[in-house]
Motif scaffolding. Structure first.
Motif, PDB file in Angstrom:
ATOM      1  N   MET A   1       0.807  -1.219   0.000  1.00  0.00           N
ATOM      2  CA  MET A   1       0.000   0.000   0.000  1.00  0.00           C
ATOM      3  C   MET A   1       0.840   1.269   0.000  1.00  0.00           C
ATOM      4  O   MET A   1       0.627   2.160  -0.831  1.00  0.00           O
ATOM      5  CB  MET A   1      -0.936  -0.013   1.205  1.00  0.00           C
ATOM      6  N   VAL A   2       1.764   1.383   0.926  1.00  0.00           N
ATOM      7  CA  VAL A   2       2.528   2.629   1.052  1.00  0.00           C
ATOM      8  C   VAL A   2       3.419   2.838  -0.169  1.00  0.00           C
ATOM      9  O   VAL A   2       3.494   3.941  -0.729  1.00  0.00           O
ATOM     10  CB  VAL A   2       3.353   2.616   2.346  1.00  0.00           C
ATOM     11  N   GLU A   3       4.095   1.773  -0.606  1.00  0.00           N
ATOM     12  CA  GLU A   3       4.985   1.890  -1.757  1.00  0.00           C
ATOM     13  C   GLU A   3       4.209   2.246  -3.021  1.00  0.00           C
ATOM     14  O   GLU A   3       4.632   3.093  -3.812  1.00  0.00           O
ATOM     15  CB  GLU A   3       5.757   0.591  -1.949  1.00  0.00           C
ATOM     16  N   ALA A   4       3.051   1.581  -3.228  1.00  0.00           N
ATOM     17  CA  ALA A   4       2.227   1.891  -4.397  1.00  0.00           C
ATOM     18  C   ALA A   4       1.707   3.324  -4.336  1.00  0.00           C
ATOM     19  O   ALA A   4       1.644   4.022  -5.356  1.00  0.00           O
ATOM     20  CB  ALA A   4       1.064   0.903  -4.500  1.00  0.00           C
ATOM     21  N   ALA A   5       1.335   3.766  -3.137  1.00  0.00           N
ATOM     22  CA  ALA A   5       0.821   5.123  -2.986  1.00  0.00           C
ATOM     23  C   ALA A   5       1.879   6.158  -3.360  1.00  0.00           C
ATOM     24  O   ALA A   5       1.594   7.130  -4.071  1.00  0.00           O
ATOM     25  CB  ALA A   5       0.352   5.346  -1.545  1.00  0.00           C
ATOM     26  N   ARG A   6       3.090   5.952  -2.895  1.00  0.00           N
ATOM     27  CA  ARG A   6       4.159   6.896  -3.220  1.00  0.00           C
ATOM     28  C   ARG A   6       4.439   6.924  -4.720  1.00  0.00           C
ATOM     29  O   ARG A   6       4.633   7.995  -5.310  1.00  0.00           O
ATOM     30  CB  ARG A   6       5.416   6.535  -2.434  1.00  0.00           C
ATOM     31  N   ALA A   7       4.464   5.735  -5.336  1.00  0.00           N
ATOM     32  CA  ALA A   7       4.715   5.678  -6.769  1.00  0.00           C
ATOM     33  C   ALA A   7       3.594   6.361  -7.548  1.00  0.00           C
ATOM     34  O   ALA A   7       3.842   7.079  -8.526  1.00  0.00           O
ATOM     35  CB  ALA A   7       4.873   4.227  -7.223  1.00  0.00           C
ATOM     36  N   ALA A   8       2.343   6.141  -7.125  1.00  0.00           N
ATOM     37  CA  ALA A   8       1.209   6.765  -7.812  1.00  0.00           C
ATOM     38  C   ALA A   8       1.259   8.282  -7.689  1.00  0.00           C
ATOM     39  O   ALA A   8       1.000   9.008  -8.651  1.00  0.00           O
ATOM     40  CB  ALA A   8      -0.107   6.229  -7.244  1.00  0.00           C
ATOM     41  N   LYS A   9       1.600   8.777  -6.500  1.00  0.00           N
ATOM     42  CA  LYS A   9       1.720  10.225  -6.320  1.00  0.00           C
ATOM     43  C   LYS A   9       2.844  10.785  -7.186  1.00  0.00           C
ATOM     44  O   LYS A   9       2.699  11.846  -7.805  1.00  0.00           O
ATOM     45  CB  LYS A   9       1.983  10.537  -4.845  1.00  0.00           C
ATOM     46  N   ASP A  10       3.955  10.054  -7.258  1.00  0.00           N
ATOM     47  CA  ASP A  10       5.054  10.484  -8.118  1.00  0.00           C
ATOM     48  C   ASP A  10       4.633  10.525  -9.587  1.00  0.00           C
ATOM     49  O   ASP A  10       5.165  11.319 -10.369  1.00  0.00           O
ATOM     50  CB  ASP A  10       6.252   9.541  -7.968  1.00  0.00           C
ATOM     51  N   GLY A  11       3.670   9.666  -9.957  1.00  0.00           N
ATOM     52  CA  GLY A  11       3.196   9.627 -11.331  1.00  0.00           C
ATOM     53  C   GLY A  11       2.116  10.637 -11.641  1.00  0.00           C
ATOM     54  O   GLY A  11       1.640  10.699 -12.780  1.00  0.00           O
ATOM     55  N   GLY A  12       1.680  11.403 -10.649  1.00  0.00           N
ATOM     56  CA  GLY A  12       0.715  12.455 -10.918  1.00  0.00           C
ATOM     57  C   GLY A  12      -0.624  12.323 -10.239  1.00  0.00           C
ATOM     58  O   GLY A  12      -1.496  13.184 -10.434  1.00  0.00           O
ATOM     59  N   ALA A  13      -0.839  11.273  -9.449  1.00  0.00           N
ATOM     60  CA  ALA A  13      -2.105  11.165  -8.718  1.00  0.00           C
ATOM     61  C   ALA A  13      -2.202  12.301  -7.707  1.00  0.00           C
ATOM     62  O   ALA A  13      -1.250  12.576  -6.982  1.00  0.00           O
ATOM     63  CB  ALA A  13      -2.206   9.819  -8.005  1.00  0.00           C
ATOM     64  N   PHE A  14      -3.359  12.954  -7.631  1.00  0.00           N
ATOM     65  CA  PHE A  14      -3.508  14.075  -6.706  1.00  0.00           C
ATOM     66  C   PHE A  14      -4.059  13.611  -5.365  1.00  0.00           C
ATOM     67  O   PHE A  14      -3.949  14.322  -4.356  1.00  0.00           O
ATOM     68  CB  PHE A  14      -4.411  15.163  -7.307  1.00  0.00           C
ATOM     69  N   ALA A  15      -4.666  12.408  -5.309  1.00  0.00           N
ATOM     70  CA  ALA A  15      -5.279  11.929  -4.077  1.00  0.00           C
ATOM     71  C   ALA A  15      -5.145  10.417  -4.010  1.00  0.00           C
ATOM     72  O   ALA A  15      -4.876   9.742  -5.013  1.00  0.00           O
ATOM     73  CB  ALA A  15      -6.751  12.338  -4.009  1.00  0.00           C
TER      74      ALA A  15
END
Length: 406
Positions: A45-59
């Motif tokens: 969860m945490v690793e995927a969340a960080r990667a998604a935010k780095d890719g442009g996810a705003f939330a």
């Protein structure tokens, strides 16, 4: 049998998740809410969340408040939405962490109001809690039924006026978006627009409105509203097999194990529990140290060679033979004798001919969501980064405060 030098592992490519997020933003041209519930669909969860935010996810979005609190404790900033509460939910902790909690009913809003009254007032003034409202538009699962929308919106507006909360979102969820021609999709989108109109009439002006999951985000432009909510596509898996265009998504998970034994099997030899499969001719069999205790579906077993799940060993796909057991399963090596310790790839992105999670889903009569989410058990999870650096500067990273409703 000699011990294997390797151990079973789930390897997650964070570069793929990052690039998938960027591709989803580029394709939809909408702000992306990255869904990382269920331990990031098995990816972390945490690793995927960080990667998604780095890719442009705003939330970020998860199901349980405990998941959302863990994300905040890991240092993830910004909007984090959760939606599955229960009578014992600690709303005070959610409010203190600045989470967006979801209410389905007036009773839930009353419970949130009680928690908000006990929470310290923000130093900057204004509302104490952040609340999103979920309406049921036809999934008939969670969310307020149409008969309760008026009361829900009225209570939500009163809470805003009292300073208990800010209504940050109104949302719903598709039932049939993986079947783009299903009439329920039009019906649900129409119902959601009616809900937004009612919310507006009640005086609500939410920051975001969202209906689309992965399939609808990709396939249904009219339903993107002010944000899209993507889970399975974030991990590179097809949310609507047979319908989804290629937008460059890449599977992020590879599952590997060592081959721990090779043995001969005579014609007629029964393999594993119940002798579901018998060798029709002389062959060789390989033993893989994973089973349903590690999330390998028992339904991967099949007496029909055409429908059994496969793995990649020594450059060839090898079908599972006999029942998958709690700790191990057997594959047909067709006379080959790879060395003990040879790498076995259960599924991955398919680059080297290995099966994909979708292949396993079809063999097991399920969906790719279940394959990646249930995998784990005693396996270790490791991370790498493919260096996939898809670059896109989207026109919209965050929702416009008074953006279009369609």
């Amino acid at each position: 049998m000699n011990p294997s030098p390797g151990t079973p592992e789930i390897r997650v490519d964070l570069g793929a998740i990052r690039a998938n997020a960027a591709r989803l933003v580029a394709h939809t041209k909408a702000p992306l809410i990255a869904v990382v519930k269920a331990d990031g669909y098995g990816h972390g969860m945490v690793e995927a969340a960080r990667a998604a935010k780095d890719g442009g996810a705003f939330a970020l979005a998860v199901a349980a408040p405990e998941e959302a609190l863990a994300l905040r404790e890991a240092g993830l900033p910004g909007m984090i939405l959760c939606w599955l509460t229960n009578p014992d939910t600690d709303y005070k902790a959610c409010i203190a962490a600045g989470l967006d909690v979801t209410a389905y009913s007036v009773a839930e809003l009353d419970a949130i109001a009680e928690a908000a009254a006990a929470a310290p007032a923000p130093a900057s003034g204004g509302e104490r809690a952040r609340v999103q409202l979920k309406v049921d538009t036809g999934l008939t699962r969670g969310g307020a039924p149409r008969s309760e929308w008026e009361a829900l919106f009225a209570r939500a507006r009163r809470g805003e006026q009292e300073g208990s909360w800010r209504i940050t979102g109104v949302w719903s969820h598709f039932a049939c978006s993986d079947d783009p021609d299903h009439p329920a999709n039009d019906e649900q989108e129409r119902a959601f627009r009616e809900a937004l109109a009612q919310a507006g009439a009640a005086g609500l002006d939410p920051e975001i409105t969202h209906l689309s999951n992965s399939a609808a985000a990709i396939l249904r432009p009219s339903a993107r509203f002010t944000a899209v909510r993507c889970g399975i596509a974030l991990y590179g898996l097809d949310p609507a097999p047979g319908h989804t265009p290629d937008i460059g998504l890449r599977p992020a998970m590879t599952v590997r194990a060592p081959l721990v034994m090779v043995k001969d099997a005579e014609p007629g030899a029964g393999v594993s529990y119940g002798h579901l499969w018998r060798a029709e001719r002389e062959t060789t069999l390989g033993l893989i140290p994973l089973g349903y205790g590690d999330g390998i579906p028992r339904h991967a077993s099949s007496p029909d060679p055409a429908t059994a799940a496969e793995v990649l060993v020594a450059g060839r796909r090898r079908p599972i033979r006999g029942r998958v057991c709690m700790d191990q399963f057997v594959v047909d090596l067709d006379g080959d004798r790879p060395p003990v310790g040879a790498e076995v790839v259960l599924f991955g992105p398919g680059d080297d001919g290995e099966p994909t999670a979708q292949d396993w889903a079809e063999a097991c009569g399920t969906i790719n969501y279940e394959i990646v989410t249930r995998i784990g058990g005693r396996m270790s999870r490791t991370y790498d980064d493919s260096g996939d650096t898809f670059v896109h500067t989207p026109t919209v990273h965050t929702p416009a405060r008074h953006g279009s409703q369609g």
